[in-house]
Motif scaffolding. Sequence first.
Motif, PDB file in Angstrom:
ATOM      1  N   THR A 231       0.857  -1.087  -0.001  1.00 38.10           N
ATOM      2  CA  THR A 231      -0.056  -0.195   0.142  1.00 38.10           C
ATOM      3  C   THR A 231       0.890   1.171   0.011  1.00 38.10           C
ATOM      4  N   VAL A 232       0.432   2.333  -0.708  1.00 36.38           N
ATOM      5  CA  VAL A 232       1.173   3.540  -0.752  1.00 36.38           C
ATOM      6  C   VAL A 232       0.099   4.546  -1.287  1.00 36.38           C
ATOM      7  N   ALA A 233       0.339   5.708  -1.033  1.00 37.26           N
ATOM      8  CA  ALA A 233      -0.449   6.921  -1.911  1.00 37.26           C
ATOM      9  C   ALA A 233       0.326   8.096  -2.400  1.00 37.26           C
ATOM     10  N   TRP A 234       0.116   8.559  -3.545  1.00 32.36           N
ATOM     11  CA  TRP A 234       0.470   9.889  -3.980  1.00 32.36           C
ATOM     12  C   TRP A 234      -0.421  10.677  -3.507  1.00 32.36           C
ATOM     13  N   PHE A 356       6.105  17.567  -7.633  1.00 30.22           N
ATOM     14  CA  PHE A 356       5.220  16.521  -7.687  1.00 30.22           C
ATOM     15  C   PHE A 356       5.145  15.116  -7.023  1.00 30.22           C
ATOM     16  N   LEU A 357       6.310  15.098  -6.404  1.00 33.95           N
ATOM     17  CA  LEU A 357       6.579  13.603  -5.788  1.00 33.95           C
ATOM     18  C   LEU A 357       6.028  13.423  -4.358  1.00 33.95           C
ATOM     19  N   GLY A 358       4.917  13.670  -3.723  1.00 34.94           N
ATOM     20  CA  GLY A 358       4.744  13.459  -2.649  1.00 34.94           C
ATOM     21  C   GLY A 358       4.108  11.935  -2.212  1.00 34.94           C
ATOM     22  N   VAL A 359       4.936  11.290  -1.593  1.00 33.38           N
ATOM     23  CA  VAL A 359       4.617   9.941  -1.190  1.00 33.38           C
ATOM     24  C   VAL A 359       4.062   9.795   0.072  1.00 33.38           C
ATOM     25  N   LEU A 360       3.266   9.057   0.378  1.00 31.23           N
ATOM     26  CA  LEU A 360       2.439   9.032   1.672  1.00 31.23           C
ATOM     27  C   LEU A 360       2.203   7.532   1.953  1.00 31.23           C
ATOM     28  N   LYS A 361       2.665   7.219   3.084  1.00 28.56           N
ATOM     29  CA  LYS A 361       2.477   5.561   3.741  1.00 28.56           C
ATOM     30  C   LYS A 361       2.334   5.691   5.112  1.00 28.56           C
ATOM     31  N   GLN A 362       1.395   4.708   5.627  1.00 27.91           N
ATOM     32  CA  GLN A 362       1.451   4.450   7.062  1.00 27.91           C
ATOM     33  C   GLN A 362       2.460   3.272   7.321  1.00 27.91           C
ATOM     34  N   PHE A 363       3.381   3.416   8.219  1.00 27.84           N
ATOM     35  CA  PHE A 363       4.188   2.546   8.619  1.00 27.84           C
ATOM     36  C   PHE A 363       3.682   1.561   9.385  1.00 27.84           C
ATOM     37  N   GLY A 364       3.996   0.317   9.713  1.00 26.46           N
ATOM     38  CA  GLY A 364       3.368  -0.624  10.475  1.00 26.46           C
ATOM     39  C   GLY A 364       4.109  -0.770  11.994  1.00 26.46           C
ATOM     40  N   SER A 365       3.912  -1.755  12.620  1.00 24.76           N
ATOM     41  CA  SER A 365       4.540  -1.650  14.114  1.00 24.76           C
ATOM     42  C   SER A 365       5.557  -2.594  14.294  1.00 24.76           C
ATOM     43  N   ALA A 366       6.025  -3.206  12.983  1.00 25.25           N
ATOM     44  CA  ALA A 366       7.035  -4.168  13.279  1.00 25.25           C
ATOM     45  C   ALA A 366       8.420  -3.660  14.052  1.00 25.25           C
ATOM     46  N   ALA A 368      12.029  -2.488  15.126  1.00 26.13           N
ATOM     47  CA  ALA A 368      13.196  -2.116  14.166  1.00 26.13           C
ATOM     48  C   ALA A 368      14.088  -3.041  14.134  1.00 26.13           C
ATOM     49  N   ALA A 369      14.687  -3.184  12.682  1.00 25.13           N
ATOM     50  CA  ALA A 369      15.775  -4.347  12.779  1.00 25.13           C
ATOM     51  C   ALA A 369      16.980  -3.880  12.866  1.00 25.13           C
ATOM     52  N   GLY A 370      17.280  -2.532  13.031  1.00 24.92           N
ATOM     53  CA  GLY A 370      18.630  -2.019  13.318  1.00 24.92           C
ATOM     54  C   GLY A 370      18.495  -1.088  14.297  1.00 24.92           C
ATOM     55  N   MET A 371      19.625  -0.725  14.951  1.00 28.15           N
ATOM     56  CA  MET A 371      19.773   0.377  16.064  1.00 28.15           C
ATOM     57  C   MET A 371      19.457   1.557  15.456  1.00 28.15           C
ATOM     58  N   LEU A 372      19.608   2.012  14.370  1.00 18.35           N
ATOM     59  CA  LEU A 372      19.520   3.273  13.927  1.00 18.35           C
ATOM     60  C   LEU A 372      18.399   3.290  12.540  1.00 18.35           C
ATOM     61  N   SER A 373      17.453   2.356  12.827  1.00 26.08           N
ATOM     62  CA  SER A 373      16.525   2.227  11.525  1.00 26.08           C
ATOM     63  C   SER A 373      15.572   3.292  11.677  1.00 26.08           C
ATOM     64  N   PHE A 374      15.300   3.832  10.590  1.00 26.02           N
ATOM     65  CA  PHE A 374      14.374   5.018  10.505  1.00 26.02           C
ATOM     66  C   PHE A 374      12.829   4.365  10.768  1.00 26.02           C
ATOM     67  N   PRO A 375      12.322   3.558  10.100  1.00 25.57           N
ATOM     68  CA  PRO A 375      10.802   3.437  10.215  1.00 25.57           C
ATOM     69  C   PRO A 375      10.158   3.166  11.512  1.00 25.57           C
ATOM     70  N   ARG A 376       9.133   3.804  12.056  1.00 23.34           N
ATOM     71  CA  ARG A 376       8.620   3.289  13.353  1.00 23.34           C
ATOM     72  C   ARG A 376       7.154   3.881  12.893  1.00 23.34           C
ATOM     73  N   PRO A 377       6.011   3.106  13.911  1.00 24.99           N
ATOM     74  CA  PRO A 377       4.721   3.533  13.523  1.00 24.99           C
ATOM     75  C   PRO A 377       4.461   5.044  13.558  1.00 24.99           C
ATOM     76  N   GLY A 378       3.516   5.234  12.583  1.00 24.61           N
ATOM     77  CA  GLY A 378       3.239   6.734  12.059  1.00 24.61           C
ATOM     78  C   GLY A 378       3.092   6.762  10.724  1.00 24.61           C
ATOM     79  N   LEU A 379       2.863   8.064  10.307  1.00 27.20           N
ATOM     80  CA  LEU A 379       2.783   8.497   8.797  1.00 27.20           C
ATOM     81  C   LEU A 379       3.987   9.004   8.463  1.00 27.20           C
TER      82      LEU A 379
END
Length: 453
Positions: A231-234, A356-366, A368-379
């Motif tokens: 899933t992803v949105a523009w 033009f390139l606005g990409v929107l995604k809701q991250f899941g709650s997995a 983090a695989a790494g100490m400094l991983s960026f993804p976290r729950p949120g938009l």
Amino acid sequence: MSGQSAAKLRKQSGVPPPTERILSWGRYPKIAHQRVHKPAWNDQVPEIFNAAAPGALLPYGLGRSYGDSCLNAGRELIDCRRLNRILDFDASTGMIRCESGVSLSDIIDVFLPKGWFLPVTPGTRFVTVGGAIANDVHGKNHHCAGTFGAHVRQIGLHRSNDGLVICSSRENPDMLGATIGGLGLTGVIAWADIQLKRVSGPWIDAESIPFQSLSAFLDLSRESNDRFEYTVAWLDCFAGKNPRGIFFRGNHSPSHGAEFHPKRGPKLPFALPAWMLNRYSVKAFNTVYYKIHAASKGVAVVPYDSFFYPLDSIRQWNLLYGRQGFLQYQCVIPDTNLGAFEELLDRIARSGMGSFLGVLKQFGSAPAAGMLSFPRPGLTIALDFAMRGERTLKLLQSLDEIVQQSGGALYPAKDARMSPALFEASFPHWRSFVPYIDPKMSSSFWRRVTGAQ
Ligand SMILES: Cc1cc2nc3c(=O)[nH]c(=O)nc-3n(C[C@H](O)[C@H](O)[C@H](O)COP(=O)(O)OP(=O)(O)OC[C@H]3O[C@@H](n4cnc5c(N)ncnc54)[C@H](O)[C@@H]3O)c2cc1C
């Protein structure tokens, strides 16, 4: 003189490699030249370490990071692209072992025809395995598959003091966690074992749905998470607090045969003049894009490359932003703070500077695989801004305030300018990562955000 004999001579005489002007994908910052080592074999990496001063080196992949996390101004890069061999593959489990300079594109070309696909892929296929691990990249399936690093089972890591260190959940698990999302600072990844994923073929059952508010986007996202792998949105960033956009969702399609011939797209030959990209041309583009997709909403079976990598169809599209380059701003804001997200969109719309390139995604709650991983729950939103000097930097600083106050974070892979304070707020545990940094490694990004020498 052939390239090979020049390199041999250089090695015999102890002459350092030549400097090159290497830019990241955003073509900003325009930093000083760097000396570039180009090992063809993993056993050449220890020699490079031996000859280097402390903090001199940084691995480099395909340079698809936008800012300065893949740059080492005035110092040295180890270009890993020639470390590009597939070493092993278990056809019964889908486990691949490959050198770190193998690109995701190479993996798809070899293994998709055999029914295997990447477990996670970013929005371009032109990144190396080393780069995908070092930024712990995410894709459209973050809500169900986590990040790339979650599918890395084992790595061989060159360290300047310890030789080749094997890291897995059993051996040196802490070093594995530091290297996933570790921005190339823990050493040079020699090879990695990655768990590929079984798929039925190269086609995607895709659906596009127009939406006209943030809450409509969130409803679509929640409703899709259990049924759709991707899933992803523009997003039209000129629309302000109540943005319109197109929501895309899809699954690997079981219904089509394996016959598939990807097309090569056109190439932008040079940087376009800056005046071509202005608020009127971008607004017009967004309106047309929205109308076309809104009109063709619905279900379709599409080839995987147009679903995952629409931007790859125009080679060197980064030249579109002109000679000064551009900055990509990617942040994540907790779901609990939607007001902050709306404020962010409003500031961008009022500035008239978004593109033009606005990409929107809701991250899941997995986790983090790494100490400094960026993804976290949120938009999370990723947006490009043509570099127009102070004006652009001021706008981005005002967005930083919102991100910081809302407990959000900025993505280092896209960054060329965040302040040390925002880095600290985004990665409050960064100091516990420091002991894992290889003493011979450093980067422009790391020196900028931590004050390291
Ligand atoms: C069009 C486009 C779409 C994108 N979409 C997404 C997306 O959806 N999700 C996402 O997460 N990212 C996305 N990105 C960003 C991109 O995936 C990351 O920046 C990725 O890390 C780039 O890989 P690279 O091989 O080009 O590495 P580089 O940019 O050259 O380097 C990235 C980092 O990896 C380190 N590194 C490289 N090789 C090694 C090695 N052998 N050992 C140790 N460290 C190494 C470098 O030191 C650096 O810190 C996108 C980029 C583009 C251009």
